[in-house]
Design a protein around this motif. Structure first.
Motif, short mmCIF file in Angstrom:
data_model
loop_
_atom_site.label_atom_id
_atom_site.label_comp_id
_atom_site.label_asym_id
_atom_site.label_seq_id
_atom_site.Cartn_x
_atom_site.Cartn_y
_atom_site.Cartn_z
N ALA A 1 47.60 41.47 56.73
CA ALA A 1 46.69 42.15 57.65
C ALA A 1 45.33 41.44 57.68
CB ALA A 1 46.52 43.61 57.25
N ALA A 2 44.87 40.96 56.52
CA ALA A 2 43.61 40.21 56.47
C ALA A 2 43.74 38.91 57.26
CB ALA A 2 43.22 39.93 55.02
N ASP A 3 44.87 38.24 57.14
CA ASP A 3 45.12 37.03 57.94
C ASP A 3 45.04 37.36 59.43
OD1 ASP A 3 45.66 35.62 55.58
OD2 ASP A 3 47.84 35.74 55.80
N ALA A 4 45.63 38.49 59.81
CA ALA A 4 45.65 38.90 61.22
C ALA A 4 44.24 39.14 61.75
CB ALA A 4 46.51 40.16 61.38
N VAL A 5 43.38 39.75 60.93
CA VAL A 5 42.00 39.99 61.34
C VAL A 5 41.28 38.65 61.56
CG1 VAL A 5 39.75 40.89 60.60
CG2 VAL A 5 41.82 42.25 60.23
N GLU A 6 41.46 37.70 60.63
CA GLU A 6 40.83 36.40 60.79
C GLU A 6 41.27 35.74 62.09
OE1 GLU A 6 40.91 33.67 57.51
OE2 GLU A 6 40.72 35.26 56.02
N MET A 7 42.57 35.79 62.38
CA MET A 7 43.08 35.16 63.60
C MET A 7 42.58 35.87 64.85
SD MET A 7 46.98 34.03 64.45
CE MET A 7 47.26 32.75 65.67
N LEU A 8 42.51 37.19 64.82
CA LEU A 8 41.99 37.96 65.95
C LEU A 8 40.57 37.52 66.30
CD1 LEU A 8 41.84 40.36 67.95
CD2 LEU A 8 41.36 41.83 66.00
#
Length: 199
Positions: free
Chosen positions: A178-185
């Motif tokens: 989920a943290a990876d997803a926030v960075e990519m967003l």
């Protein structure tokens, strides 16, 4: 430099720290850890806050195309999350379209993520509070699947129960994802992040 406000939704205090309702806090804690940043409690903001940036080098890394990121853990209880988020958005001049709220989602199985912009509150009191204080529902959401309670257990009891030790390793993997997803967003936009992480 664009500023994003990334709010993990949860309840303050050690009694709640390892509950399903606090997965939002877990994700922003992971982002702060990556940035090697410490939480502070600005006066009158009713939240713990980290100010950092994200670039292609990751959280906390300067670089071309970096975005400023304000990580937030409201010190209000879940039902009043919008108080802190609204105040911090006003202080940092962040539009609702650059807010990311990370929250637990009963309608998704454990391990599932869904990123989206806008939508309803689906009975989630933290999201209702954000809508009230931002005066819109048009902010980004990272919906973190926790699944439905087993048997006849009430949803309120399920989300506030301690997560069993047997599930902690899986949870750590999901929090990192989920943290990876926030960075990519933040860096690459919603569509790219949805294509990679929506399950």
């Amino acid at each position: 430099m664009t500023t994003w406000l990334v709010a993990g939704l949860g309840n303050p205090g050690p009694a709640y720290s390892n509950t399903r309702h606090n997965v939002g806090f877990m994700v922003v804690d992971e982002l702060a850890r990556r940035a090697r940043a410490s939480w502070s409690a600005p006066r009158q903001m009713r939240a713990d806050v980290v100010e950092t940036r994200v670039s292609a080098g990751g959280m906390g890394a300067p670089g071309a195309g970096a975005a400023k990121v304000v990580l937030v853990k409201p010190r209000t209880f879940m039902n009043e999350s919008g108080q802190a988020v609204g105040k911090l958005c006003a202080f940092h001049k962040v539009d609702a379209s650059h807010v990311v709220a990370i929250h637990d989602e009963l309608d998704l199985d454990p391990g599932q993520l869904r990123l989206k912009l806008g939508g309803g509150d689906n009975g989630h009191n933290g999201l209702k509070s954000l809508r009230k204080h931002l005066a819109t529902g048009d902010y980004h959401r990272v919906r973190f699947g926790i699944g439905r309670p087993p048997g006849r257990q009430e949803a309120a009891d399920y989300v506030l129960a301690q997560i069993p030790k047997s599930l902690r390793t899986d949870l750590e993997i999901e929090v990192a994802r989920a943290a990876d997803a926030v960075e990519m967003l933040v860096l690459d936009g919603l569509e790219a992040a949805q294509n990679r992480y929506n399950s």
